[in-house]
Scaffold this active site. Structure first.
Site, PDB file in Angstrom:
ATOM      1  N   ASP A   1      24.563-135.714  84.388  1.00 50.27           N
ATOM      2  CA  ASP A   1      24.167-135.557  82.995  1.00 50.27           C
ATOM      3  C   ASP A   1      23.925-134.070  82.777  1.00 50.27           C
ATOM      4  OD1 ASP A   1      23.426-135.860  80.387  1.00 50.27           O
ATOM      5  OD2 ASP A   1      21.896-137.376  80.751  1.00 50.27           O
TER       6      ASP A   1
HETATM    7  C1  BGC Z   1      22.734-136.877  77.340  1.00 47.63           C
HETATM    8  C2  BGC Z   1      24.034-137.561  77.687  1.00 47.63           C
HETATM    9  C3  BGC Z   1      25.163-136.876  76.980  1.00 47.63           C
HETATM   10  C4  BGC Z   1      25.164-135.413  77.342  1.00 47.63           C
HETATM   11  C5  BGC Z   1      26.284-134.630  76.673  1.00 47.63           C
HETATM   12  C6  BGC Z   1      22.781-135.371  77.526  1.00 47.63           C
HETATM   13  O1  BGC Z   1      21.681-134.771  76.961  1.00 47.63           O
HETATM   14  O2  BGC Z   1      21.682-137.421  78.098  1.00 47.63           O
HETATM   15  O3  BGC Z   1      23.977-138.910  77.338  1.00 47.63           O
HETATM   16  O4  BGC Z   1      26.371-137.488  77.274  1.00 47.63           O
HETATM   17  O5  BGC Z   1      23.929-134.839  76.943  1.00 47.63           O
HETATM   18  O6  BGC Z   1      26.061-134.504  75.337  1.00 47.63           O
END
Ligand code: BGC
Length: 749
Positions: free
Chosen positions: A277
């Protein structure tokens, strides 16, 4: 004696060298030459492949679009041009393609994407077919907007109703989660774009999500928090999985060899890539060694760290090569590698229709004293901000830049209802004043809702309407959990207004219908006696309000059922005190370096002390009453169940069938849930565990359908921690229910 090398040999060697060089220069990535490419990559290039292209693409709106393939897309894999390795583009999110809707470089064109219903609603359809259709359309939009991998579905369990991101997740049950996610992944990937099942694993709260240590026993982890991912991997083979921010029993999920390699790959056979993530820098070398192939969004320092540690021997190049090879195998599958020429013009009109029909199947009718469908009602008094500005989805990366959102007021008007014009006008004026443009962050992540308008007594006018519709709206999302006060509970002002509306309308014998425009469960028990009908609309996407109007008018018979429990009281929930319900800080208050809440329970670490007793598993076992049980949902018709049969096939698969008959007088669809119960457990088992479900087609009055379900042994089994083995009892009860609180048939197997 001097030896003379003949001129022709020198020429031959030179020619050979030149051709080797040319061949090296001509070496281009193909599906069948990955080992050769791996050999040709320098250490720097390998490091570059496993470290994403940074925030440039996501922040294109502010940083500029130069060099960005798809402005607003969440991340990229960096290209290596000399070897014909293209950049790969990753985009959020679970409810639709999340990219910048407008581009400076392409003035006059728009890049809006369909806001499909959010996760809670999709799961509430209990209809894998319709979720696959949503996945197909969503994946097609990704393909046509130049996206290679979609960062969804979101699959964390609704362990507690206050988790801020529940709206983008599916259920408190792992089988519902896994089956619905698998349906979504199959649909998305049928377009030749990848899906990303996220967030693996135990990412059950937003408070301190970047640091929280989720502490749970192995059985709970495997049976509940991993089972959904296991089903998705085994049934739909997602191209990618996103490792979550938190720790699991002390080890970062993103550098957790047990989770990422031992279980995911060695036990389940996952053969895609794992990406982190969107984390700041951690111990990148440890991540690589654990099997986290791709670091997103990617920082230069991570590249440097990998190079340095390979050189110093702290990271084995063989481990790095494993990640690189997997990334190359992903790249050759992508539309960008295959040279797909995307249109930037997906069929948004057709996809809006899918969004509408999915919403119609996932809206849940919770209470109905007979006032729905609305008969003889022409004039409606519509109360509540979100009646006029309906919440289509939650905030954060799960938010979609939709071309439009149909508001409940508009949908009602389009269905032929007349709204109390003065009331509508008051709301419109109020909302215009209160709706701020918002700063950069709120534009990017979504806005919080304006305070509810205080309804002047003079506008509560039953004389002007045949029914009152009272909409309760909630917003939540990434970075913040929900709170009990003014969120899980009604606000004092909502309660007071609802009481006034009820008193005035009931005095004239006119019904009051409450609509929940929320991402998840709420407390309803203390006030739902004030309404005649209660409908969970959820955060239903751009067309959800149209679907609601169809249900209110009776054009569509509701068939959604709850995928989470509505408790009587927050404190009844088994995880209630093991959740940061009273924490006001945001997830970002605890970054890796400035760790503010070290040692603080439920923030720095959370004990999953309830173990397997999550939500309905607990309520059914303890017999504690709830407001609306897991699996519950009403219809405008009634169904009877009979002929339940169960048998075990050679390979251990359990086949279940039963007949469902529409015994009412309107056509409808019914969701049947199959639970198991172990009558003589040798170790603790919850009273009921969902193992399968199915939905009928639209049954005309009097019509029947035989539903057939099969339960694979790995879904049936329980994990015996004392033997570290999966076990299936020799005898078990198979129960067919309309909900976890309404078991209709039982059979022993
Ligand atoms: C989130 C993810 C997301 C990623 C990209 C993160 O802050 O937890 O779910 O896919 O950002 O935007």
């Amino acid at each position: 004696m001097k030896r003379h090398i003949p001129f022709y040999s020198v020429a031959l060697i030179a020619l050979l060298l030149a051709s080797v060089k040319m061949e090296a220069q001509n070496l281009r990535l193909r599906e069948d030459n990955i080992p050769e490419i791996l050999q040709a990559l320098t250490l720097e290039e390998k490091a570059s492949l496993v470290v994403g292209g940074g925030m440039k693409s996501m922040m294109a709106g502010t940083l500029g679009e130069k060099g960005v393939l798809v402005p607003g897309a969440g991340g990229t894999i960096r290209p290596i041009e000399r070897l014909g390795i293209p950049s790969v583009v990753l985009s959020d999110g679970p409810a639709g393609v999340r990219i910048e809707p407008k581009r400076k470089r392409d003035k006059g064109k728009t890049f809006f994407a369909t806001a499909f219903p959010s996760g809670t609603l999709l799961a509430s359809t209990w209809n894998e077919e319709i979720v696959t259709k949503v996945g197909q359309d969503l994946g097609n939009e990704a393909l046509e907007y130049g996206i290679d991998v979609m960062l969804g579905p979101g699959m964390n369990l609704h362990r507690n109703p206050l988790n801020g991101r529940n709206f983008e997740y599916y259920s408190e049950d792992p089988v519902v989660t896994g089956k619905i996610a698998a349906a979504m992944i199959r649909g998305m990937q049928s377009n030749g774009v990848g899906a990303c099942a996220k967030h693996y694993a135990l990412n059950s709260q937003e408070a301190c999500r970047n640091g929280n240590d989720a502490r749970a026993d192995e059985r709970t982890i495997r049976e509940l928090y991993l089972k959904g991912f296991e089903i998705a991997v085994k049934e739909a083979a997602p191209w990618t999985i996103m490792s979550s921010y938190n720790r699991v029993n002390g080890v970062w999920a993103q550098s957790n060899h047990w989770l990422l390699t031992d279980i995911l790959r060695d036990e389940w056979g996952f053969d895609g890539i794992v990406m982190s993530d969107w984390t700041g820098k951690r111990n990148t070398a440890e991540q690589v060694a654990a099997g986290n192939d791709l670091m997103e969004p990617g920082y230069k320092s991570q590249k440097k760290e990998i190079i340095r540690k390979v050189k110093s021997g702290e990271l084995s190049e063989a481990d790095l090569d494993v990640c690189v090879e997997r990334i190359l195998r992903l790249i050759v599958k992508t539309p960008r590698f295959k040279g797909y020429v995307y249109s930037d013009a997906p069929n948004l009109e057709a996809h809006a229709m899918t969004a509408r029909s999915a919403a119609a199947e996932g809206i849940v009718l919770l209470k109905n004293d007979g006032s729905l469908p609305l008969r003889g009602v022409k004039r409606i008094a519509l109360f509540g901000n979100t009646g006029y500005k309906t919440v289509a989805g939650g905030t954060g990366s799960g938010n979609v830049h939709a071309p439009y959102v149909v508001n409940i007021s508009e949908a009602l008007a389009a269905t032929g209802f007349h709204l109390d014009a003065d009331l509508e006008n008051a709301y419109q004026v109020y909302l215009k004043k209160k709706t701020k443009k918002g700063g950069f962050l709120s534009q990017m992540l979504g806005k919080s809702l304006p305070k509810e308008m205080e309804i002047p007594d003079a506008l509560i006018r039953p004389d002007n309407a045949d029914a009152a519709l009272f909409v309760i709206g909630r917003q939540a999302g990434e970075g913040l959990d929900r709170h009990i006060e003014d969120d899980f509970l009604l606000t004092a002002s909502e309660k007071a207004h609802l009481e006034k509306v009820q008193a005035a309308f009931h005095a004239q014998g006119k019904p009051v219908i409450v609509i929940l425009n929320t991402g998840g469960a709420m407390e309803t028990a203390s006030w739902d006696s004030l309404c005649d009908a209660l409908v969970a609309l959820w955060q239903p996407g751009e067309e959800g309000a149209s679907a609601l109007a169809d249900i209110l008018s009776g054009a569509v018979n509701p068939s959604g059922k709850l995928t989470m429990t509505f408790p009587l009281d927050y404190m009844d929930i088994p995880s209630s005190s093991h959740f940061p319900y009273d924490y006001k800080g945001s997830s970002s208050m605890n970054t890796m370096k400035k760790y503010k809440d070290k040692g603080r329970e439920n923030i720095d670490f959370t004990e999953f002390a309830e173990g397997l007793n999550v939500e309905y598993r607990y309520f059914c076992t303890s017999g504690k009453p709830v407001a609306y049980p897991f699996g519950f949902g009403l219809s405008y018709t009634t169904f009877s169940y009979d002929s339940l049969e169960a048998s075990r096939a050679e390979d251990g698969t359990v086949k279940v069938s039963l007949r469902v008959t529409n015994t009412g007088d309107v056509a409808g669809k019914e969701v049947v849930q199959v639970y198991v119960n172990d009558p003589a457990p040798s170790f603790f088992k919850p009273e009921l565990e969902l193992k399968a479900f199915a939905k009928t087609s639209l049954l005309a009055p009097g019509a029947s359908e035989v539903l057939e379900m099969s339960i694979a042994p790995y879904i049936l089994a329980s994990f015996n921690e004392s033997t570290s083995a999966w076990e299936i009892p020799a005898r078990m009860n198979i129960l067919a229910g309309a909900s976890s609180g309404d078991i209709r048939l039982t059979i022993e197997l």
